[in-house]
Design a protein around this motif. Structure first.
Motif, PDB file in Angstrom:
ATOM      1  N   ALA A  84       0.766  -1.303  -0.123  1.00  0.00           N
ATOM      2  CA  ALA A  84       0.015  -0.177   0.078  1.00  0.00           C
ATOM      3  C   ALA A  84       0.737   1.411   0.014  1.00  0.00           C
ATOM      4  O   ALA A  84       0.642   2.386  -0.812  1.00  0.00           O
ATOM      5  CB  ALA A  84      -0.822  -0.033   1.258  1.00  0.00           C
ATOM      6  N   ALA A  85       1.677   1.174   0.887  1.00  0.00           N
ATOM      7  CA  ALA A  85       2.720   2.450   0.781  1.00  0.00           C
ATOM      8  C   ALA A  85       3.862   2.331  -0.018  1.00  0.00           C
ATOM      9  O   ALA A  85       4.193   1.101  -0.184  1.00  0.00           O
ATOM     10  CB  ALA A  85       3.562   2.563   2.201  1.00  0.00           C
ATOM     11  N   ALA A  86       4.262   3.508  -0.800  1.00  0.00           N
ATOM     12  CA  ALA A  86       5.272   3.329  -1.777  1.00  0.00           C
ATOM     13  C   ALA A  86       6.533   3.628  -1.084  1.00  0.00           C
ATOM     14  O   ALA A  86       6.702   4.533  -0.305  1.00  0.00           O
ATOM     15  CB  ALA A  86       5.041   4.286  -2.956  1.00  0.00           C
ATOM     16  N   THR A  87       7.554   2.773  -1.461  1.00  0.00           N
ATOM     17  CA  THR A  87       8.951   2.961  -1.032  1.00  0.00           C
ATOM     18  C   THR A  87       9.886   3.660  -2.206  1.00  0.00           C
ATOM     19  O   THR A  87       9.778   2.797  -2.913  1.00  0.00           O
ATOM     20  CB  THR A  87       9.554   1.852  -0.499  1.00  0.00           C
ATOM     21  N   ILE A  88      10.482   4.760  -1.863  1.00  0.00           N
ATOM     22  CA  ILE A  88      10.995   5.654  -3.053  1.00  0.00           C
ATOM     23  C   ILE A  88      12.369   5.790  -2.795  1.00  0.00           C
ATOM     24  O   ILE A  88      12.637   6.105  -1.589  1.00  0.00           O
ATOM     25  CB  ILE A  88      10.324   6.841  -3.495  1.00  0.00           C
ATOM     26  N   VAL A  89      13.186   5.630  -3.793  1.00  0.00           N
ATOM     27  CA  VAL A  89      14.718   5.879  -3.261  1.00  0.00           C
ATOM     28  C   VAL A  89      14.968   7.146  -4.401  1.00  0.00           C
ATOM     29  O   VAL A  89      14.676   6.905  -5.509  1.00  0.00           O
ATOM     30  CB  VAL A  89      15.840   4.601  -3.693  1.00  0.00           C
ATOM     31  N   LEU A  90      15.498   8.379  -4.003  1.00  0.00           N
ATOM     32  CA  LEU A  90      15.616   9.332  -4.749  1.00  0.00           C
ATOM     33  C   LEU A  90      17.059   9.432  -4.993  1.00  0.00           C
ATOM     34  O   LEU A  90      18.089   9.223  -4.189  1.00  0.00           O
ATOM     35  CB  LEU A  90      15.176  10.810  -3.989  1.00  0.00           C
ATOM     36  N   THR A  91      17.408   9.581  -6.238  1.00  0.00           N
ATOM     37  CA  THR A  91      19.218   9.347  -6.681  1.00  0.00           C
ATOM     38  C   THR A  91      19.279  10.245  -7.514  1.00  0.00           C
ATOM     39  O   THR A  91      18.671  11.139  -8.258  1.00  0.00           O
ATOM     40  CB  THR A  91      19.312   7.778  -7.279  1.00  0.00           C
ATOM     41  N   THR A  92      20.830  10.861  -7.567  1.00  0.00           N
ATOM     42  CA  THR A  92      21.327  11.593  -8.494  1.00  0.00           C
ATOM     43  C   THR A  92      22.436  10.964  -9.492  1.00  0.00           C
ATOM     44  O   THR A  92      23.287   9.995  -8.694  1.00  0.00           O
ATOM     45  CB  THR A  92      22.034  12.687  -7.861  1.00  0.00           C
ATOM     46  N   PRO A  93      22.793  11.141 -10.589  1.00  0.00           N
ATOM     47  CA  PRO A  93      23.956  10.902 -11.243  1.00  0.00           C
ATOM     48  C   PRO A  93      25.336  10.873 -10.456  1.00  0.00           C
ATOM     49  O   PRO A  93      26.085  10.479 -10.622  1.00  0.00           O
ATOM     50  CB  PRO A  93      23.949  11.426 -12.597  1.00  0.00           C
ATOM     51  N   GLY A  94      25.175  12.262  -9.947  1.00  0.00           N
ATOM     52  CA  GLY A  94      26.811  12.660  -9.284  1.00  0.00           C
ATOM     53  C   GLY A  94      26.611  12.693  -7.657  1.00  0.00           C
ATOM     54  O   GLY A  94      25.487  12.302  -7.069  1.00  0.00           O
ATOM     55  N   ASP A  95      27.639  12.883  -6.855  1.00  0.00           N
ATOM     56  CA  ASP A  95      27.513  12.940  -5.487  1.00  0.00           C
ATOM     57  C   ASP A  95      28.311  14.119  -4.926  1.00  0.00           C
ATOM     58  O   ASP A  95      29.101  13.768  -4.197  1.00  0.00           O
ATOM     59  CB  ASP A  95      28.106  11.445  -5.167  1.00  0.00           C
ATOM     60  N   ASP A  96      27.871  15.065  -5.594  1.00  0.00           N
ATOM     61  CA  ASP A  96      28.681  16.577  -5.183  1.00  0.00           C
ATOM     62  C   ASP A  96      27.850  17.410  -4.331  1.00  0.00           C
ATOM     63  O   ASP A  96      26.596  16.984  -4.543  1.00  0.00           O
ATOM     64  CB  ASP A  96      29.527  17.188  -6.175  1.00  0.00           C
ATOM     65  N   ALA A 137      26.689  20.045  -5.644  1.00  0.00           N
ATOM     66  CA  ALA A 137      25.564  20.468  -6.545  1.00  0.00           C
ATOM     67  C   ALA A 137      24.290  19.466  -6.724  1.00  0.00           C
ATOM     68  O   ALA A 137      23.285  19.657  -6.712  1.00  0.00           O
ATOM     69  CB  ALA A 137      25.904  20.786  -7.917  1.00  0.00           C
ATOM     70  N   SER A 138      24.873  18.187  -6.672  1.00  0.00           N
ATOM     71  CA  SER A 138      23.771  17.141  -6.688  1.00  0.00           C
ATOM     72  C   SER A 138      23.159  17.117  -5.550  1.00  0.00           C
ATOM     73  O   SER A 138      21.973  16.857  -5.741  1.00  0.00           O
ATOM     74  CB  SER A 138      24.641  15.813  -6.834  1.00  0.00           C
ATOM     75  N   TRP A 139      23.646  17.375  -4.410  1.00  0.00           N
ATOM     76  CA  TRP A 139      22.954  17.210  -3.020  1.00  0.00           C
ATOM     77  C   TRP A 139      21.763  18.475  -3.038  1.00  0.00           C
ATOM     78  O   TRP A 139      20.555  18.159  -2.744  1.00  0.00           O
ATOM     79  CB  TRP A 139      23.519  17.488  -2.038  1.00  0.00           C
ATOM     80  N   LEU A 140      22.134  19.548  -3.363  1.00  0.00           N
ATOM     81  CA  LEU A 140      21.255  20.654  -3.427  1.00  0.00           C
ATOM     82  C   LEU A 140      20.075  20.464  -4.445  1.00  0.00           C
ATOM     83  O   LEU A 140      19.027  20.571  -3.950  1.00  0.00           O
ATOM     84  CB  LEU A 140      22.114  21.818  -3.881  1.00  0.00           C
ATOM     85  N   ARG A 141      20.445  20.022  -5.629  1.00  0.00           N
ATOM     86  CA  ARG A 141      19.290  19.538  -6.415  1.00  0.00           C
ATOM     87  C   ARG A 141      18.424  18.431  -5.978  1.00  0.00           C
ATOM     88  O   ARG A 141      17.255  18.510  -6.159  1.00  0.00           O
ATOM     89  CB  ARG A 141      20.026  19.057  -7.884  1.00  0.00           C
ATOM     90  N   ALA A 142      18.966  17.570  -5.304  1.00  0.00           N
ATOM     91  CA  ALA A 142      18.333  16.535  -4.620  1.00  0.00           C
ATOM     92  C   ALA A 142      17.177  17.010  -3.736  1.00  0.00           C
ATOM     93  O   ALA A 142      16.237  16.644  -3.372  1.00  0.00           O
ATOM     94  CB  ALA A 142      19.335  15.312  -4.145  1.00  0.00           C
ATOM     95  N   GLY A 143      17.717  17.935  -2.811  1.00  0.00           N
ATOM     96  CA  GLY A 143      16.812  18.520  -1.957  1.00  0.00           C
ATOM     97  C   GLY A 143      15.699  19.435  -2.575  1.00  0.00           C
ATOM     98  O   GLY A 143      14.699  19.467  -2.186  1.00  0.00           O
ATOM     99  N   GLU A 144      16.246  20.157  -3.747  1.00  0.00           N
ATOM    100  CA  GLU A 144      14.939  20.797  -4.543  1.00  0.00           C
ATOM    101  C   GLU A 144      13.900  19.719  -4.979  1.00  0.00           C
ATOM    102  O   GLU A 144      12.798  20.016  -4.875  1.00  0.00           O
ATOM    103  CB  GLU A 144      15.554  21.576  -5.509  1.00  0.00           C
ATOM    104  N   ALA A 145      14.221  18.563  -5.472  1.00  0.00           N
ATOM    105  CA  ALA A 145      13.651  17.649  -6.154  1.00  0.00           C
ATOM    106  C   ALA A 145      12.759  16.866  -4.973  1.00  0.00           C
ATOM    107  O   ALA A 145      11.436  16.567  -5.043  1.00  0.00           O
ATOM    108  CB  ALA A 145      14.301  16.442  -6.738  1.00  0.00           C
ATOM    109  N   LEU A 146      13.363  16.827  -3.660  1.00  0.00           N
ATOM    110  CA  LEU A 146      12.718  16.171  -2.604  1.00  0.00           C
ATOM    111  C   LEU A 146      11.370  17.055  -2.289  1.00  0.00           C
ATOM    112  O   LEU A 146      10.531  16.765  -2.055  1.00  0.00           O
ATOM    113  CB  LEU A 146      13.552  15.995  -1.717  1.00  0.00           C
ATOM    114  N   GLN A 147      11.749  18.269  -2.105  1.00  0.00           N
ATOM    115  CA  GLN A 147      10.700  19.351  -1.585  1.00  0.00           C
ATOM    116  C   GLN A 147       9.485  19.362  -2.497  1.00  0.00           C
ATOM    117  O   GLN A 147       8.362  19.459  -2.392  1.00  0.00           O
ATOM    118  CB  GLN A 147      11.298  20.642  -1.403  1.00  0.00           C
ATOM    119  N   GLN A 206      20.162   9.324  -2.387  1.00  0.00           N
ATOM    120  CA  GLN A 206      20.290  10.533  -1.572  1.00  0.00           C
ATOM    121  C   GLN A 206      19.204  10.843  -0.544  1.00  0.00           C
ATOM    122  O   GLN A 206      19.283  11.505   0.496  1.00  0.00           O
ATOM    123  CB  GLN A 206      20.272  11.807  -2.561  1.00  0.00           C
ATOM    124  N   MET A 207      18.199   9.980  -0.544  1.00  0.00           N
ATOM    125  CA  MET A 207      16.952  10.063   0.270  1.00  0.00           C
ATOM    126  C   MET A 207      16.249   8.645   0.239  1.00  0.00           C
ATOM    127  O   MET A 207      15.839   8.131  -1.038  1.00  0.00           O
ATOM    128  CB  MET A 207      16.094  11.358  -0.038  1.00  0.00           C
TER     129      MET A 207
END
Length: 329
Positions: free
Chosen positions: A240-252, A254-264, A303-304
């Motif tokens: 019933a609940a969805a389990t999601i892994v949010l990923t990025t191609p890089g791990d710097d 800039a990638s972390w900031l973009r991951a936060g934007e995507a997450l929100q 990333q999340m």
């Protein structure tokens, strides 16, 4: 609210006055953060622009030694700030990492050209007040596939990817989570940070995590007294609940900031659909389990990890006032 405008190059711009800046920052501070540490500061510039700074005084060096989750949190705050500018009826210019000499300066949002927001943007900004982190089990109601598609597209617009884990992979994720929790429970510095950010319900604190003693989600929780997270309890519940892994191609950074934007963006879209999310970041905080999860999702950098589903409304997390985090010119 009366919005001030001005002419710039023959085009109308929205002026970010001090009152508007305070409103926008009041929304941005509602972004999620590790331990609800709220590791951000904002600065309004003389030209009306706004800056997002990492507040390293609120860093968690034992749990988050590289500041990855700190930057992700600030990325979520940045996304809220930008969405607020859109809600006002403007299209801002966003400059990420504008000054290498100021590593704590993560982004600058410039004064904005007037532009009508979309209905989705209006709904998402309205959802800022209603979004909250869920810390318990979810109802046995499948997540709307249309919502999952929208989350994928939102992540892709920020250069990120959404991996939806199938039910048969959940026991494997649960084992990884338990392994990470076991490592962290043996690290006194991590346990001190957990204890420092755990707040009593009656304390009137403006940050940290207030958790009932018996709280626990499907994958367990660092805040739970349980020694081991349970494997998914039933065939229906984990599906019933969805389990999601949010990923990025890089791990710097800039990638972390973009991951936060995507997450929100994902969280606010979910809130618009009546869904809530819980976070399970321990698996990402131990290098061995993070590497194992990266293998599970095909090699991107995770990333999340979040569980998304439907649940009764809970209590919103405490927040610092915008006046305490915003510096005026």
């Amino acid at each position: 609210m009366v919005i001030d405008t001005a002419q710039q190059g023959g085009r109308e711009t929205v002026v970010l006055t001090p009152d508007i800046a305070m409103l926008l920052v009041g929304a941005a501070v509602r972004a999620p953060s590790l331990y609800n540490s709220q590791p951000w500061r904002f600065r309004q510039l003389a030209d009306g622009g706004l800056e997002v700074h990492a507040d390293h005084h609120r860093a968690l060096p034992a749990t988050d030694p590289h500041g990855r989750e700190l930057v992700i949190s600030c990325g979520a705050a940045l996304a809220t700030l930008v969405l607020g500018v859109r809600w006002l009826g403007a299209r801002p210019e966003i400059h990420r990492f504008p000054d290498p000499a100021q590593p704590a300066l993560l982004a600058r949002v410039a004064p904005a050209l007037a532009c009508e927001p979309s209905p989705v943007e209006l709904d998402m900004f309205d959802a800022v007040l209603h979004r909250q982190t869920h810390r318990g089990p979810f109802a046995d109601v499948p997540v709307d596939p249309e919502l999952l598609g929208r989350l994928r597209r939102a992540a892709r617009r920020s250069g990120c990817r959404v991996h939806l884990l199938p039910a048969h992979r959940l026991p494997e994720l649960s084992r990884m989570t338990f392994a990470a929790q076991r490592v962290q429970r043996r690290l006194p510095a991590v346990q001190r940070e957990v204890a420092e950010w755990l707040r009593p319900a009656w304390g009137g604190h403006r940050d940290g995590v207030v958790v009932p003693p018996a709280v626990a989600g499907d994958l367990g929780s660092r805040w739970s007294p349980r020694v081991r997270p349970a494997a998914p309890r039933s065939a229906a519940g984990p599906r019933a609940a969805a389990t999601i892994v949010l990923t990025t191609p890089g791990d710097d950074r800039a990638s972390w900031l973009r991951a936060g934007e995507a997450l929100q963006h994902m969280l606010l879209l979910a809130t618009c659909h009546g869904a809530q999310a819980s976070f399970h970041t321990e698996v990402l905080e131990v290098p061995a389990t993070r590497d194992a999860l990266a293998t599970l999702v095909g090699g991107d950098h995770p990333q999340m990890v979040l569980r998304l589903g439907y649940a009764e409304d809970g209590s919103p997390a405490p927040r610092r006032s915008p006046a305490t985090v915003l510096t005026m010119p």
